[in-house]
Design a protein around this motif. Structure first.
Motif, PDB file in Angstrom:
ATOM      1  N   LEU A 214       0.813  -1.222   0.000  1.00  0.00           N
ATOM      2  CA  LEU A 214       0.000   0.000   0.000  1.00  0.00           C
ATOM      3  C   LEU A 214       0.845   1.271   0.000  1.00  0.00           C
ATOM      4  O   LEU A 214       0.522   2.246  -0.672  1.00  0.00           O
ATOM      5  CB  LEU A 214      -0.886   0.028   1.240  1.00  0.00           C
ATOM      6  N   GLU A 215       1.903   1.269   0.775  1.00  0.00           N
ATOM      7  CA  GLU A 215       2.727   2.454   1.042  1.00  0.00           C
ATOM      8  C   GLU A 215       4.179   2.007   1.117  1.00  0.00           C
ATOM      9  O   GLU A 215       4.774   1.981   2.187  1.00  0.00           O
ATOM     10  CB  GLU A 215       2.251   3.106   2.353  1.00  0.00           C
ATOM     11  N   PRO A 216       4.756   1.615  -0.032  1.00  0.00           N
ATOM     12  CA  PRO A 216       6.000   0.833  -0.067  1.00  0.00           C
ATOM     13  C   PRO A 216       7.215   1.481   0.568  1.00  0.00           C
ATOM     14  O   PRO A 216       8.128   0.771   0.983  1.00  0.00           O
ATOM     15  CB  PRO A 216       6.217   0.585  -1.562  1.00  0.00           C
ATOM     16  N   ARG A 217       7.274   2.804   0.645  1.00  0.00           N
ATOM     17  CA  ARG A 217       8.473   3.436   1.209  1.00  0.00           C
ATOM     18  C   ARG A 217       8.179   4.251   2.460  1.00  0.00           C
ATOM     19  O   ARG A 217       8.967   5.100   2.858  1.00  0.00           O
ATOM     20  CB  ARG A 217       9.154   4.285   0.138  1.00  0.00           C
ATOM     21  N   ALA A 218       7.047   3.975   3.065  1.00  0.00           N
ATOM     22  CA  ALA A 218       6.731   4.566   4.366  1.00  0.00           C
ATOM     23  C   ALA A 218       7.293   3.661   5.462  1.00  0.00           C
ATOM     24  O   ALA A 218       7.655   2.509   5.213  1.00  0.00           O
ATOM     25  CB  ALA A 218       5.225   4.720   4.529  1.00  0.00           C
ATOM     26  N   ALA A 219       7.382   4.179   6.676  1.00  0.00           N
ATOM     27  CA  ALA A 219       7.865   3.372   7.799  1.00  0.00           C
ATOM     28  C   ALA A 219       6.929   2.198   8.039  1.00  0.00           C
ATOM     29  O   ALA A 219       5.714   2.288   7.828  1.00  0.00           O
ATOM     30  CB  ALA A 219       7.957   4.238   9.056  1.00  0.00           C
ATOM     31  N   ALA A 220       7.492   1.094   8.486  1.00  0.00           N
ATOM     32  CA  ALA A 220       6.688  -0.087   8.800  1.00  0.00           C
ATOM     33  C   ALA A 220       5.715   0.239   9.928  1.00  0.00           C
ATOM     34  O   ALA A 220       5.983   1.107  10.767  1.00  0.00           O
ATOM     35  CB  ALA A 220       7.598  -1.241   9.206  1.00  0.00           C
ATOM     36  N   PRO A 221       4.569  -0.441   9.972  1.00  0.00           N
ATOM     37  CA  PRO A 221       3.576  -0.150  11.010  1.00  0.00           C
ATOM     38  C   PRO A 221       4.136  -0.195  12.433  1.00  0.00           C
ATOM     39  O   PRO A 221       3.794   0.650  13.267  1.00  0.00           O
ATOM     40  CB  PRO A 221       2.516  -1.232  10.787  1.00  0.00           C
ATOM     41  N   ALA A 222       4.996  -1.163  12.708  1.00  0.00           N
ATOM     42  CA  ALA A 222       5.560  -1.270  14.056  1.00  0.00           C
ATOM     43  C   ALA A 222       6.385  -0.040  14.408  1.00  0.00           C
ATOM     44  O   ALA A 222       6.379   0.428  15.558  1.00  0.00           O
ATOM     45  CB  ALA A 222       6.418  -2.533  14.167  1.00  0.00           C
ATOM     46  N   LYS A 223       7.095   0.510  13.435  1.00  0.00           N
ATOM     47  CA  LYS A 223       7.894   1.708  13.690  1.00  0.00           C
ATOM     48  C   LYS A 223       7.000   2.916  13.940  1.00  0.00           C
ATOM     49  O   LYS A 223       7.317   3.773  14.776  1.00  0.00           O
ATOM     50  CB  LYS A 223       8.826   1.977  12.508  1.00  0.00           C
ATOM     51  N   ARG A 224       5.897   3.005  13.227  1.00  0.00           N
ATOM     52  CA  ARG A 224       4.977   4.123  13.444  1.00  0.00           C
ATOM     53  C   ARG A 224       4.351   4.043  14.833  1.00  0.00           C
ATOM     54  O   ARG A 224       4.202   5.049  15.526  1.00  0.00           O
ATOM     55  CB  ARG A 224       3.889   4.131  12.369  1.00  0.00           C
ATOM     56  N   MET A 225       3.976   2.826  15.221  1.00  0.00           N
ATOM     57  CA  MET A 225       3.413   2.654  16.556  1.00  0.00           C
ATOM     58  C   MET A 225       4.439   2.999  17.632  1.00  0.00           C
ATOM     59  O   MET A 225       4.135   3.677  18.620  1.00  0.00           O
ATOM     60  CB  MET A 225       2.936   1.208  16.736  1.00  0.00           C
ATOM     61  N   ALA A 226       5.671   2.573  17.432  1.00  0.00           N
ATOM     62  CA  ALA A 226       6.719   2.889  18.397  1.00  0.00           C
ATOM     63  C   ALA A 226       6.940   4.395  18.476  1.00  0.00           C
ATOM     64  O   ALA A 226       7.184   4.947  19.561  1.00  0.00           O
ATOM     65  CB  ALA A 226       8.019   2.174  18.009  1.00  0.00           C
ATOM     66  N   ALA A 227       6.834   5.076  17.334  1.00  0.00           N
ATOM     67  CA  ALA A 227       6.996   6.532  17.315  1.00  0.00           C
ATOM     68  C   ALA A 227       5.882   7.211  18.109  1.00  0.00           C
ATOM     69  O   ALA A 227       6.126   8.182  18.839  1.00  0.00           O
ATOM     70  CB  ALA A 227       7.021   7.045  15.882  1.00  0.00           C
ATOM     71  N   LEU A 228       4.658   6.702  17.992  1.00  0.00           N
ATOM     72  CA  LEU A 228       3.556   7.244  18.785  1.00  0.00           C
ATOM     73  C   LEU A 228       3.858   7.116  20.276  1.00  0.00           C
ATOM     74  O   LEU A 228       3.667   8.062  21.055  1.00  0.00           O
ATOM     75  CB  LEU A 228       2.253   6.512  18.451  1.00  0.00           C
ATOM     76  N   GLY A 229       4.344   5.949  20.679  1.00  0.00           N
ATOM     77  CA  GLY A 229       4.681   5.743  22.071  1.00  0.00           C
ATOM     78  C   GLY A 229       5.788   6.660  22.548  1.00  0.00           C
ATOM     79  O   GLY A 229       5.745   7.182  23.665  1.00  0.00           O
ATOM     80  N   ARG A 230       6.777   6.874  21.697  1.00  0.00           N
ATOM     81  CA  ARG A 230       7.894   7.749  22.065  1.00  0.00           C
ATOM     82  C   ARG A 230       7.428   9.196  22.205  1.00  0.00           C
ATOM     83  O   ARG A 230       7.880   9.922  23.103  1.00  0.00           O
ATOM     84  CB  ARG A 230       8.985   7.650  21.004  1.00  0.00           C
ATOM     85  N   LEU A 231       6.533   9.627  21.340  1.00  0.00           N
ATOM     86  CA  LEU A 231       5.987  10.986  21.447  1.00  0.00           C
ATOM     87  C   LEU A 231       5.225  11.158  22.753  1.00  0.00           C
ATOM     88  O   LEU A 231       5.357  12.179  23.435  1.00  0.00           O
ATOM     89  CB  LEU A 231       5.073  11.278  20.258  1.00  0.00           C
ATOM     90  N   VAL A 232       4.428  10.152  23.105  1.00  0.00           N
ATOM     91  CA  VAL A 232       3.672  10.215  24.358  1.00  0.00           C
ATOM     92  C   VAL A 232       4.629  10.324  25.539  1.00  0.00           C
ATOM     93  O   VAL A 232       4.436  11.137  26.453  1.00  0.00           O
ATOM     94  CB  VAL A 232       2.762   8.975  24.505  1.00  0.00           C
ATOM     95  N   GLU A 233       5.685   9.516  25.532  1.00  0.00           N
ATOM     96  CA  GLU A 233       6.673   9.546  26.614  1.00  0.00           C
ATOM     97  C   GLU A 233       7.324  10.920  26.741  1.00  0.00           C
ATOM     98  O   GLU A 233       7.661  11.364  27.844  1.00  0.00           O
ATOM     99  CB  GLU A 233       7.747   8.493  26.370  1.00  0.00           C
ATOM    100  N   ALA A 234       7.504  11.596  25.593  1.00  0.00           N
ATOM    101  CA  ALA A 234       8.153  12.905  25.579  1.00  0.00           C
ATOM    102  C   ALA A 234       7.184  14.037  25.908  1.00  0.00           C
ATOM    103  O   ALA A 234       7.591  15.201  25.948  1.00  0.00           O
ATOM    104  CB  ALA A 234       8.805  13.148  24.217  1.00  0.00           C
ATOM    105  N   GLY A 235       5.910  13.697  26.109  1.00  0.00           N
ATOM    106  CA  GLY A 235       4.931  14.723  26.439  1.00  0.00           C
ATOM    107  C   GLY A 235       4.393  15.473  25.240  1.00  0.00           C
ATOM    108  O   GLY A 235       3.800  16.547  25.382  1.00  0.00           O
ATOM    109  N   VAL A 236       4.584  14.915  24.042  1.00  0.00           N
ATOM    110  CA  VAL A 236       4.087  15.550  22.817  1.00  0.00           C
ATOM    111  C   VAL A 236       2.682  15.028  22.524  1.00  0.00           C
ATOM    112  O   VAL A 236       2.486  13.809  22.427  1.00  0.00           O
ATOM    113  CB  VAL A 236       5.018  15.244  21.625  1.00  0.00           C
ATOM    114  N   PRO A 237       1.676  15.886  22.377  1.00  0.00           N
ATOM    115  CA  PRO A 237       0.327  15.423  22.043  1.00  0.00           C
ATOM    116  C   PRO A 237       0.344  14.589  20.765  1.00  0.00           C
ATOM    117  O   PRO A 237       0.772  15.060  19.705  1.00  0.00           O
ATOM    118  CB  PRO A 237      -0.454  16.723  21.854  1.00  0.00           C
TER     119      PRO A 237
END
Length: 367
Positions: A214-237
């Motif tokens: 679907l989105e061949p050169r976008a980040a893998a789903p697991a990486k996107r989910m991990a990025a969401l978690g990292r943003l939350v940890e950093a206090g970023v909405p």
């Protein structure tokens, strides 16, 4: 005996499977020898060699202005900055693909291989924000093409724009499909402390193989989910956007995406039904025939059923709120999944009151 036509040959590593020639602006149809890709591929074929791998090229663009203004009454932002035109992520469903037709380029493969970068974006924005008539409003990034697509690694235009906005205390919203957003976690954290930023990461599926189609050169789903978690940890909405929902292709992942996002501390989520404006419709149909030929008819039947029998509904409000049994089912599933995950979907309030006109001359304040 199976009389069905064979699916088209697959273009590996790209979302679009061909070039859709733009015709909406009276542009002449290109001949084979008038397009650089057709020329080199034809030459390779004549010499008996393998097909030429499609390379990404970048043209540096020097516009006179950088803010784009939204006049659509159903879109929740007034102004935006697009650091790039075209997007190497190659999402086959991307509603921004038709914008490449303005350059007499194809919304198909050209959109994901012939890109434009705006290296002067930050200084243009600085000059705009310094004008006495400017009134502070949130600036949206990622509304057309992804601000964190692969070429951001080298150009760093998005980071430069964020630096200007932080200096001026002008709020920003970001939408991306890349975990490269974490490269700017230092800026985002400082902006979040001042209520100047909110970040949405789009997740369409939890299946990495399906994502690669679907989105061949976008980040893998697991990486996107991990990025969401990292943003939350950093206090970023952080907001999880399930966009688009493709019936009979990705809708099965809706509940899983919500549950995973909630487990990471994400408190906001939303979904958007697939839209197929202009050349996106034939490109998506072709993609279905290549990757899901046995399902193509069902998918398009559902898509058309929610758009009053058409591939797309361009009308304000209804384009983002399709009607029918299927959208009603998706809404009910989404609401139930959010309830189960205790995801309350708050609104992120950004603060425009801190705005201060930036200093001109390329220097930022020390304090």
């Amino acid at each position: 005996m199976d009389d069905r036509p064979a699916p088209p040959e697959r273009v590996h590593g790209r979302g679009a499977q061909s070039d859709a020639v733009p015709t909406r602006f009276g542009l002449a149809t290109r001949e084979v020898d008038g397009d650089w890709r057709d020329h080199v591929e034809a030459l390779a074929a004549e010499e008996g060699g393998p097909p030429v791998k499609l390379r990404t090229t970048v043209i540096e663009e020097r516009p006179k202005s950088i803010l784009s203004f939204n006049r659509s009454p159903d879109i929740g932002f007034d102004q935006s900055v697009n650091a790039y035109r075209g997007c190497e992520h190659g999402c086959i469903y991307c509603f921004a693909r038709p914008s490449h037709a303005y350059h007499d380029l194809s919304p198909g493969l050209d959109f994901e291989t012939r890109l434009y970068a705006k290296p002067g974006a930050a200084e243009l924005l600085r000059a705009t924000l310094a004008k006495p008539a400017y009134k502070a409003k949130p600036i949206a990034m990622g509304t057309n093409t992804d601000p964190y697509q692969p070429i951001e690694r080298d150009y760093r235009i998005t980071r430069q724009v964020l630096e200007v906005c932080l200096d001026a205390r002008n709020p920003v919203t970001i939408t991306t499909k890349s975990d490269r957003v974490l490269d700017d976690i230092d800026l985002l954290q400082e902006m979040a402390e001042r209520k100047l930023v909110a970040v949405a990461i789009s997740v369409t599926t939890l299946d990495p193989r399906l994502s690669s189609l679907l989105e061949p050169r976008a980040a893998a789903p697991a990486k996107r989910m991990a990025a969401l978690g990292r943003l939350v940890e950093a206090g970023v909405p952080a907001h999880c956007s399930i966009a688009p929902v493709i019936p009979a292709i990705t809708d099965e992942f809706m509940e899983g995406i919500i549950a995973r996002a909630a487990s990471l501390g994400v408190r906001s989520a939303g979904w958007i039904m697939l839209r197929l404006p202009h050349e996106v419709a034939p490109l998506f149909r072709e993609w279905l025939q290549v990757h899901f030929p046995e399902r193509a008819g069902k998918v398009m039947s559902i898509v058309r059923s929610v758009r009053e029998g058409k591939d797309n509904d361009p009308n304000f409000f209804s384009r983002l709120r399709p009607r029918g049994v299927w959208p009603d089912l998706f809404r009910a599933r989404f609401d139930l999944a959010c309830k189960r995950a205790a995801l309350d979907r708050p609104r992120f309030e950004l603060d425009c009151s801190q705005f201060r006109a930036p200093e001109i001359g390329g220097q930022m304040r020390l304090l």
